[in-house]
Design an enzyme around this catalytic site. Structure first.
Site, PDB file in Angstrom:
ATOM      1  N   ALA A 112      14.299 -14.383  49.543  1.00 19.39           N
ATOM      2  CA  ALA A 112      15.050 -14.838  50.728  1.00 19.39           C
ATOM      3  C   ALA A 112      16.119 -13.857  51.210  1.00 19.39           C
ATOM      4  O   ALA A 112      16.881 -14.187  52.120  1.00 19.39           O
ATOM      5  CB  ALA A 112      15.681 -16.223  50.504  1.00 19.39           C
ATOM      6  N   ALA A 113      16.159 -12.644  50.634  1.00 22.02           N
ATOM      7  CA  ALA A 113      17.121 -11.651  51.148  1.00 22.02           C
ATOM      8  C   ALA A 113      16.781 -11.333  52.613  1.00 22.02           C
ATOM      9  O   ALA A 113      17.670 -11.246  53.470  1.00 22.02           O
ATOM     10  CB  ALA A 113      17.071 -10.389  50.308  1.00 22.02           C
ATOM     11  N   GLY A 114      15.474 -11.207  52.891  1.00 26.48           N
ATOM     12  CA  GLY A 114      15.046 -10.946  54.275  1.00 26.48           C
ATOM     13  C   GLY A 114      15.409 -12.116  55.180  1.00 26.48           C
ATOM     14  O   GLY A 114      15.800 -11.922  56.338  1.00 26.48           O
ATOM     15  N   ASP A 115      15.298 -13.325  54.666  1.00 27.93           N
ATOM     16  CA  ASP A 115      15.629 -14.513  55.477  1.00 27.93           C
ATOM     17  C   ASP A 115      17.127 -14.550  55.771  1.00 27.93           C
ATOM     18  O   ASP A 115      17.552 -14.923  56.875  1.00 27.93           O
ATOM     19  CB  ASP A 115      15.200 -15.792  54.747  1.00 27.93           C
ATOM     20  CG  ASP A 115      13.697 -15.800  54.476  1.00 27.93           C
ATOM     21  OD1 ASP A 115      12.951 -15.228  55.288  1.00 27.93           O
ATOM     22  OD2 ASP A 115      13.283 -16.361  53.451  1.00 27.93           O
TER      23      ASP A 115
HETATM   24  O1  RIB Z   1      11.135 -15.418  52.026  1.00 29.93           O
HETATM   25  C1  RIB Z   1      11.169 -16.177  50.870  1.00 29.93           C
HETATM   26  C2  RIB Z   1      10.302 -17.386  51.010  1.00 29.93           C
HETATM   27  O2  RIB Z   1       8.958 -16.983  51.093  1.00 29.93           O
HETATM   28  C3  RIB Z   1      10.344 -18.332  49.833  1.00 29.93           C
HETATM   29  O3  RIB Z   1      11.368 -19.286  49.945  1.00 29.93           O
HETATM   30  C4  RIB Z   1       8.955 -18.933  49.820  1.00 29.93           C
HETATM   31  O4  RIB Z   1       8.915 -20.286  50.143  1.00 29.93           O
HETATM   32  C5  RIB Z   1       8.138 -18.082  50.782  1.00 29.93           C
HETATM   33  O5  RIB Z   1       7.931 -18.748  51.972  1.00 29.93           O
END
Ligand code: RIB
Length: 298
Positions: free
Chosen positions: A245-248
């Site tokens: 989730a660093a990209g998120d």
């Molecule tokens: O970007 C990370 C996410 O990728 C995780 O939370 C997982 O659910 C996948 O969708």
């Protein structure tokens, strides 16, 4: 006043194991820890936006199951607007099986479940949320025809679009032309462009109609590339615990700053700081930083 954004995307329960290293093909290894965390690229980006102070509507689907209940509860706790999330009676909530190795890197398998049934009709049902947004944020964990429809709705209302092309898949030029900011990591950039070298890959995508590329490069920071300009935004050195989730975190923080009218470069700085903070903690949504934390690091 807070910026208003909309996210179209996936909502998953992450089943996370920690292991000394990733197993090889056909190999069994012993891990140390098993946890479940709320995740999904779409939901993570919506939570990242909310923690950065944005008002955000999430457009997606979960199943009518225990994971679905838990996922909606955590989104609500983060003040994400749930009006446009449907409970699907015919599919299970999406799950992601994640192995995190000692250095914080991961390998992920996603089973989309209800996310794979997010439809163009769902998008039209959420037209109001997209219309009112200052930025629409998308990824590729939902069907491409649904993503394309959401982009059309955004265009109809002159709403700028940021697409995080993850997981990567080839995209038609017609769709690329409609993207204001494309935010791939290095491997997504290579797959989308068919080129290995970052500069050549970026030029190839710009030539196909993308207006701005922001390439996330992990420990190397990020790169903002437009036709006549490029700027390297340095990373914040941190000790990686889990890169999930660093990209998120990057996308969410970037999108809020951009929606607030900050320059692309300033917005990418916010993204870098949020991504750096996220890798210091375990899990997807639990790792996403608040605005105060990001400002503190900046
Ligand atoms: O970007 C990370 C996410 O990728 C995780 O939370 C997982 O659910 C996948 O969708």
């Amino acid at each position: 006043m807070s910026a208003r954004l909309a996210v179209v995307g996936s909502i998953n329960m992450d089943l996370v194991v920690r292991a000394p290293r990733l197993p090889r093909l056909g190999e069994t290894i012993l891990g140390s820890d098993f946890r479940t965390f709320p995740g999904g690229k779409g939901a993570n980006q919506a939570v990242a936006i909310a923690r950065m102070g944005g008002k955000v509507s999430m457009i997606g689907r979960v199943g009518q199951d225990g994971f679905g209940d838990a996922l909606l509860e955590t989104l609500e706790r983060d003040q994400v607007d749930l009006t446009y999330i449907r409970r699907d009676p015919e599919a299970a909530s999406g799950v992601a099986l994640i192995t995190v190795e000692e250095g914080g890197n991961n390998a992920i398998v996603v089973v989309p479940g209800a996310n794979g049934r997010l439809s163009p009709e769902d998008i039209w049902g959420a037209e109001e949320a997209i219309k009112q947004a200052q930025v629409l944020v998308l990824q590729l964990e939902c069907p491409l025809e649904t993503v394309a429809e959401a982009i059309c709705v955004a265009q109809r209302h002159a709403v700028p679009v940021a697409l995080n092309p993850a997981p990567a898949q080839p995209l038609p030029d017609e769709l690329l032309r409609q993207i204001d900011v494309l935010i791939p990591n290095e491997s997504e950039l290579q797959l989308l462009s068919g080129k290995q070298e970052v500069e050549q890959a970026a030029q190839a995508l710009l030539a196909r109609g993308v207006k701005t590329l922001i390439i996330t490069l992990g420990e190397q920071g990020s790169l903002v590339v437009q036709r006549m300009e490029r700027s390297a935004i340095p990373a914040h050195p941190v000790k990686a615990v889990d890169t999930t989730a660093a990209g998120d975190a990057f996308v969410g923080a970037f999108a809020v700053a951009w929606a607030e009218g900050k320059s692309l470069i300033e917005a990418a700085r916010w993204g870098n700081a949020a991504g750096a903070l996220a890798v210091t903690r375990l899990g997807a949504q639990p790792s996403l930083p608040t605005r105060q934390e990001v400002m503190g690091l900046l």
